[in-house]
Every structure is written in C-alpha cells, then in structure tokens.
Design an enzyme around this catalytic site. Structure first.
Site: not given
Length: 249
Positions: A144, A158
């Site tokens: 990501s 995350y």
C-alpha cells in the site's frame, strides 16, 4: 509447456477479484482464496468459468498455518504445480489514532497482513524454487502507499504492516533470485474497493481524492494490470521492485 497456475489470497472482492478475472483472461488457472465471503468468491469463479477459464474457490484464513497448508494442497490437487502467488489478503480496522488502539486490534491486523504473506511465501517457495525441485515462479505482494506515507490519524498499524510487507518483498526477492523465483510488489493508493467501509468510511476515496496529483481515485482493474505485468515474462528481469499505483501520490 507448464500450465500457468495462480493462487490469489483475499480474492473475493476488490483488487483480488479484479486480478483473478484478468489472470483468467490471460490463461491462468486461478485459485480464488477467501476467508468469509463465500458467495462473492463463488461469483468470481462463476464469471471465470463463464469466460471459458479455470478457477476454484478455496476458503482459508491466511493467518492460520493449518488453513494455509490446506489451501496450497487443494490448489495443487486441482491444477498442478503452482507458478504464481499474489498475496492480496489484508485487513484494516476503524480509523483512529495509535494511542486509542488495542493490542487485540494489532494482533489481528499483523496476523493477516504480515504472518499471512510470510506463511504463503514459505509454501510457495517450497513448491516453486529450483532448490526444492520446482520450476521457478513469481510472487506479487499487494502492499500500500500507506507503507510510504504512514496513514497518520487513521491506520498507523495497517501502514506498519505494509511496511513489513515491503521489507519481506526486498529480502525474499534477494534470497530466491537464483532459484527461479521473482518477488515484487504493488503499492496501491486510494482505490475504489469495499475495504474503506471496513475502516468506517465507505466514501473515503471521494473525500481524499483531491490529495492525489491525478485528482481521482483508482480502480481495482488498474492495480490488477500492474500485478499481471509483474507476474508476466515481460517483467523477467524485475525482482525486489515496486510499482506504485497511486496517481502520483
């Protein structure tokens, strides 16, 4: 010529589903892994079958070693030797600051986003590495842009898990480069998927798209195209590398 066999974790929706559909169009037999979303996974498989492709849905929690071993065994039983793996399964939880987060949350996020890819990479290497009698292959990790940006105020945990995935990509790529396996990653930015609802904000991409130089969110299909390129022979000299699919962010 060996069949092209691809296992995609978390392939019932979003980027995973888009990658499964595109891979099938390009001649892969596809193992569509899912955890809880059986109907969605079976719909992906049905769409692949409708297009004349080969696919199988397999339920497995990637953070559970027993489940992962069964996932790889069922894949091999159905389609033969694995040639490609996409570590796409990932979770995030409700947006909040780190000083509000619980230990349980961190354990869940890291179990799926870090332990999961480690387990799947281990099993893929055991099957694909020439050191183990395999014929080589390719791994793509779905990281990501958060790994670079940190997700302050939203999902620092995350982001940290994706930073770990980036490091795994570099290290494993170097470890198995001489054994016929390439390991690369994509780093999506703000993409229209159902994942944002998991964080408590289904409309998040529309809220933040003005922060993207291209002034829009991305589509799962755009990430899938990058993944399929990295898996393909067109990327034969690329390993330990990253494609940012983030609109310039």
């Amino acid at each position: 010529m060996m069949d092209k066999v691809l296992l995609i974790t978390g392939a019932a929706r979003g980027i995973g589903a888009a990658t499964a559909l595109l891979a099938a169009q390009r001649g892969y037999a596809v193992v569509v892994n899912y955890h809880r979303q059986r109907a969605a996974a079976e719909a992906v498989v049905a769409a692949i079958h409708a297009g004349g492709g080969r696919a199988l849905a397999v339920a497995a929690d990637v953070s559970d070693e027993v489940d992962v071993l069964r996932l790889f065994a069922e894949s091999e039983q159905a389609f033969g030797p694995l040639t490609a793996l996409v570590n796409n399964a990932g979770i995030l939880e409700t947006q909040m600051r780190l000083d509000e987060m619980s230990l349980g949350r961190w354990q869940r996020v890291l179990a799926t986003n870090v332990i999961g890819p480690l387990l799947c990479c281990r099993e893929a290497v055991k099957r694909m590495s020439t050191r183990h009698g395999g014929h080589g292959g390719a791994v793509v990790n779905v990281s990501s842009a958060a790994a670079r940006l940190g997700s302050a105020g939203e999902y620092v945990d995350y982001a940290a898990s994706k930073g770990a995935l980036d490091t795994l990509t570099i290290g494993l790529a170097r470890e198995v480069a001489a054994e016929g396996i390439r390991v690369n990653a994509v780093r999506p930015g703000f993409i229209y998927t159902g994942m944002h609802a998991d964080g408590g904000e289904p409309g998040r991409v529309d809220r933040v798209k003005s922060m993207v130089p291209m002034q829009r969110g991305g589509q799962a299909q755009e990430v899938a195209e990058a993944i399929l390129w990295l898996l393909s022979d067109a990327a034969s000299f690329s390993t330990g590398s990253f494609i940012d699919v983030a609109g310039g962010r």
